[in-house]
Design a protein around this motif. Structure first.
Motif, short mmCIF file in Angstrom:
data_model
loop_
_atom_site.label_atom_id
_atom_site.label_comp_id
_atom_site.label_asym_id
_atom_site.label_seq_id
_atom_site.Cartn_x
_atom_site.Cartn_y
_atom_site.Cartn_z
N ASN A 162 0.85 -1.18 0.00
CA ASN A 162 0.00 0.00 0.00
C ASN A 162 0.89 1.24 0.00
O ASN A 162 1.88 1.31 0.71
N SER A 163 0.54 2.25 -0.81
CA SER A 163 1.40 3.43 -0.95
C SER A 163 1.60 4.17 0.36
O SER A 163 2.67 4.72 0.61
N ASN A 219 1.67 2.76 3.36
CA ASN A 219 2.57 1.94 4.17
C ASN A 219 4.03 2.18 3.77
O ASN A 219 4.92 2.07 4.60
N ALA A 220 4.27 2.51 2.51
CA ALA A 220 5.63 2.76 2.05
C ALA A 220 6.25 3.96 2.77
O ALA A 220 7.47 4.06 2.87
N SER A 265 1.04 -5.32 1.90
CA SER A 265 0.23 -5.42 0.68
C SER A 265 -1.21 -5.84 1.00
O SER A 265 -2.09 -5.74 0.16
#
Length: 59
Positions: free
Chosen positions: A2-3, A5-6, A50
């Motif tokens: 997930n963007s 989470n990055a 993810s």
């Protein structure tokens, strides 16, 4: 992954969207989309970034 989470880094405070009973947690590591979090009421949990979009806490 997930963007959002990055963007998580060690020391950040997060919540699990499906487990409010775990309380807030502190990110311990974020390596290759695997996020390790120490939750106040659950302890250490390893999360597949993810599959779960953690919620950053800024209060």
């Amino acid at each position: 992954m997930n963007s959002m989470n990055a963007l998580l880094e060690p020391g950040m405070i997060v919540r699990h969207p499906d487990r409010p009973d775990w309380g807030d947690g502190q990110v311990q590591s974020n390596i290759g989309g695997i996020v390790t979090v120490m939750f106040r009421d659950e302890g250490k949990v390893v999360i597949d970034g993810s599959r779960v979009a953690l919620i950053a806490v800024f209060d």
